[in-house]
Design a protein around this motif. Structure first.
Motif, PDB file in Angstrom:
ATOM      1  N   GLU A   6     -17.648  13.154  18.585  1.00 52.76           N
ATOM      2  CA  GLU A   6     -16.775  14.016  17.786  1.00 52.76           C
ATOM      3  C   GLU A   6     -17.408  15.360  17.496  1.00 52.76           C
ATOM      4  OE1 GLU A   6     -15.601  12.300  14.081  1.00 52.76           O
ATOM      5  OE2 GLU A   6     -15.089  10.384  14.968  1.00 52.76           O
ATOM      6  N   ILE A   7     -16.539  16.330  17.304  1.00 55.70           N
ATOM      7  CA  ILE A   7     -16.932  17.600  16.696  1.00 55.70           C
ATOM      8  C   ILE A   7     -15.811  18.012  15.752  1.00 55.70           C
ATOM      9  CG2 ILE A   7     -18.294  18.401  18.668  1.00 55.70           C
ATOM     10  CD1 ILE A   7     -15.855  20.573  18.772  1.00 55.70           C
ATOM     11  N   LYS A   8     -16.165  18.811  14.763  1.00 52.51           N
ATOM     12  CA  LYS A   8     -15.186  19.360  13.820  1.00 52.51           C
ATOM     13  C   LYS A   8     -15.531  20.827  13.632  1.00 52.51           C
ATOM     14  CE  LYS A   8     -14.702  16.922  10.145  1.00 52.51           C
ATOM     15  NZ  LYS A   8     -13.632  15.994  10.151  1.00 52.51           N
ATOM     16  N   LYS A 100      -5.439  14.823   2.097  1.00 56.52           N
ATOM     17  CA  LYS A 100      -4.072  14.860   2.620  1.00 56.52           C
ATOM     18  C   LYS A 100      -4.022  15.926   3.697  1.00 56.52           C
ATOM     19  CE  LYS A 100      -2.147  13.399  -1.770  1.00 56.52           C
ATOM     20  NZ  LYS A 100      -1.313  13.750  -2.916  1.00 56.52           N
ATOM     21  N   LYS A 101      -3.430  15.551   4.842  1.00 54.77           N
ATOM     22  CA  LYS A 101      -3.386  16.514   5.939  1.00 54.77           C
ATOM     23  C   LYS A 101      -2.181  16.283   6.830  1.00 54.77           C
ATOM     24  CE  LYS A 101      -6.585  13.922   8.884  1.00 54.77           C
ATOM     25  NZ  LYS A 101      -7.228  12.980   8.010  1.00 54.77           N
ATOM     26  N   GLU A 102      -1.841  17.369   7.526  1.00 52.12           N
ATOM     27  CA  GLU A 102      -0.880  17.274   8.613  1.00 52.12           C
ATOM     28  C   GLU A 102      -1.672  17.517   9.886  1.00 52.12           C
ATOM     29  OE1 GLU A 102       3.332  18.813   8.652  1.00 52.12           O
ATOM     30  OE2 GLU A 102       2.391  20.192  10.088  1.00 52.12           O
ATOM     31  N   ARG A 103      -1.569  16.590  10.800  1.00 49.30           N
ATOM     32  CA  ARG A 103      -2.348  16.617  12.035  1.00 49.30           C
ATOM     33  C   ARG A 103      -1.407  16.794  13.215  1.00 49.30           C
ATOM     34  NH1 ARG A 103      -7.041  12.419  12.735  1.00 49.30           N
ATOM     35  NH2 ARG A 103      -8.125  14.270  11.990  1.00 49.30           N
ATOM     36  N   ARG A 104      -1.791  17.696  14.109  1.00 48.15           N
ATOM     37  CA  ARG A 104      -1.079  17.850  15.379  1.00 48.15           C
ATOM     38  C   ARG A 104      -2.013  17.327  16.459  1.00 48.15           C
ATOM     39  NH1 ARG A 104       1.690  23.528  17.205  1.00 48.15           N
ATOM     40  NH2 ARG A 104       2.429  22.892  19.248  1.00 48.15           N
ATOM     41  N   LEU A 105      -1.607  16.253  17.113  1.00 43.25           N
ATOM     42  CA  LEU A 105      -2.440  15.553  18.084  1.00 43.25           C
ATOM     43  C   LEU A 105      -2.068  15.957  19.503  1.00 43.25           C
ATOM     44  CD1 LEU A 105      -4.352  13.253  19.097  1.00 43.25           C
ATOM     45  CD2 LEU A 105      -2.390  11.714  18.806  1.00 43.25           C
ATOM     46  N   PHE A 106      -3.091  16.376  20.257  1.00 40.14           N
ATOM     47  CA  PHE A 106      -2.951  16.676  21.677  1.00 40.14           C
ATOM     48  C   PHE A 106      -3.886  15.736  22.434  1.00 40.14           C
ATOM     49  CE2 PHE A 106      -2.332  20.636  19.360  1.00 40.14           C
ATOM     50  CZ  PHE A 106      -1.169  21.134  19.905  1.00 40.14           C
ATOM     51  N   LEU A 107      -3.440  15.200  23.559  1.00 41.26           N
ATOM     52  CA  LEU A 107      -4.289  14.359  24.395  1.00 41.26           C
ATOM     53  C   LEU A 107      -4.686  15.158  25.634  1.00 41.26           C
ATOM     54  CD1 LEU A 107      -2.314  11.008  24.121  1.00 41.26           C
ATOM     55  CD2 LEU A 107      -4.345  11.718  22.840  1.00 41.26           C
ATOM     56  N   ARG A 112      -8.996  13.125  22.285  1.00 41.01           N
ATOM     57  CA  ARG A 112      -7.962  13.370  21.288  1.00 41.01           C
ATOM     58  C   ARG A 112      -8.324  14.684  20.606  1.00 41.01           C
ATOM     59  NH1 ARG A 112      -5.171   8.846  19.344  1.00 41.01           N
ATOM     60  NH2 ARG A 112      -5.296   9.686  17.244  1.00 41.01           N
ATOM     61  N   VAL A 113      -7.441  15.662  20.696  1.00 43.90           N
ATOM     62  CA  VAL A 113      -7.663  16.970  20.082  1.00 43.90           C
ATOM     63  C   VAL A 113      -6.731  17.072  18.886  1.00 43.90           C
ATOM     64  CG1 VAL A 113      -7.564  19.471  20.408  1.00 43.90           C
ATOM     65  CG2 VAL A 113      -8.319  17.988  22.293  1.00 43.90           C
ATOM     66  N   HIS A 114      -7.304  17.306  17.704  1.00 42.45           N
ATOM     67  CA  HIS A 114      -6.526  17.389  16.474  1.00 42.45           C
ATOM     68  C   HIS A 114      -6.561  18.810  15.941  1.00 42.45           C
ATOM     69  CE1 HIS A 114      -8.220  13.080  15.869  1.00 42.45           C
ATOM     70  NE2 HIS A 114      -7.130  13.044  16.613  1.00 42.45           N
ATOM     71  N   GLU A 126     -10.508  18.969  15.398  1.00 39.53           N
ATOM     72  CA  GLU A 126     -11.448  17.905  15.709  1.00 39.53           C
ATOM     73  C   GLU A 126     -11.256  17.511  17.161  1.00 39.53           C
ATOM     74  OE1 GLU A 126     -11.954  15.279  11.623  1.00 39.53           O
ATOM     75  OE2 GLU A 126     -10.810  14.456  13.276  1.00 39.53           O
ATOM     76  N   LEU A 127     -12.342  17.231  17.817  1.00 38.47           N
ATOM     77  CA  LEU A 127     -12.305  16.623  19.142  1.00 38.47           C
ATOM     78  C   LEU A 127     -12.872  15.221  19.001  1.00 38.47           C
ATOM     79  CD1 LEU A 127     -13.880  19.365  21.470  1.00 38.47           C
ATOM     80  CD2 LEU A 127     -11.473  18.998  20.948  1.00 38.47           C
TER      81      LEU A 127
END
Length: 174
Positions: A6-8, A100-107, A112-114, A126-127
């Protein structure tokens, strides 16, 4: 125990990041709303993730609090009653805090890219390179670093720890 690298990082231009991630993933991403409750525990981190739709996950994970790609080991148990489980764990362990968060997930490939909009903190990415059994940590780190470059994520924007840590440290939106 499954693992990922992971990275953030803090994101200054979420629109540009989303456009680049969408091109790389060939999708517009999936929106996921999450309410994470972190509980006190002796090692690692324990959180209950409520998807706000009567489903959730109890997640235990361990990872070093360093910037850059790092190995994270985790265990996940699904739940169909997050509020009830939150009550029991709160009484047994005590609550460390909430995110609390809204996450947009890309594969993108095995990653998993957030793109996260975190209440009180702002925009982050985040990766999570989901490790295959035959892969080394170094190979996972290389996948993360290559994707950081493609997504134009600078090493200077990397952050350590979890969103909960940032909230507890009093870091605010900029």
């Amino acid at each position: 125990m499954p693992s990922n690298v992971e990275i953030k990082a803090k994101i200054s231009d979420p629109t540009q990041f989303a456009e680049t991630a969408a091109k790389l993933s060939k999708s517009e991403g999936t929106i996921i709303r999450q309410h994470d409750t972190f509980f006190n525990c002796n090692q690692g981190r324990l959180k209950l993730r409520d998807f706000m739709n009567e489903t959730g996950q109890l997640i235990f994970y361990e990872r070093p609090d360093t910037d850059g790609p790092k190995l994270s080991r985790y265990s996940i148990s699904p739940t169909n009653n997050p509020p009830s489980l939150r009550t029991v764990l709160s009484e047994a362990l005590g609550v460390k805090g909430e995110v609390k968060k809204e996450r947009r997930l890309f594969l993108i490939g095995q990653t998993r890219v957030h793109l996260d909009t975190v209440e009180g903190l702002g925009h982050y990415m985040e990766l999570e390179v989901v490790m295959r059994p035959e892969q080394t940590v170094e190979e996972g780190q290389q996948v993360a670093e290559d994707l950081m470059e493609k997504l134009d994520v600078s090493k200077e924007s990397l952050v350590t720890g979890a969103y909960m840590d940032l909230i507890l440290k009093g870091i605010k939106e900029t």
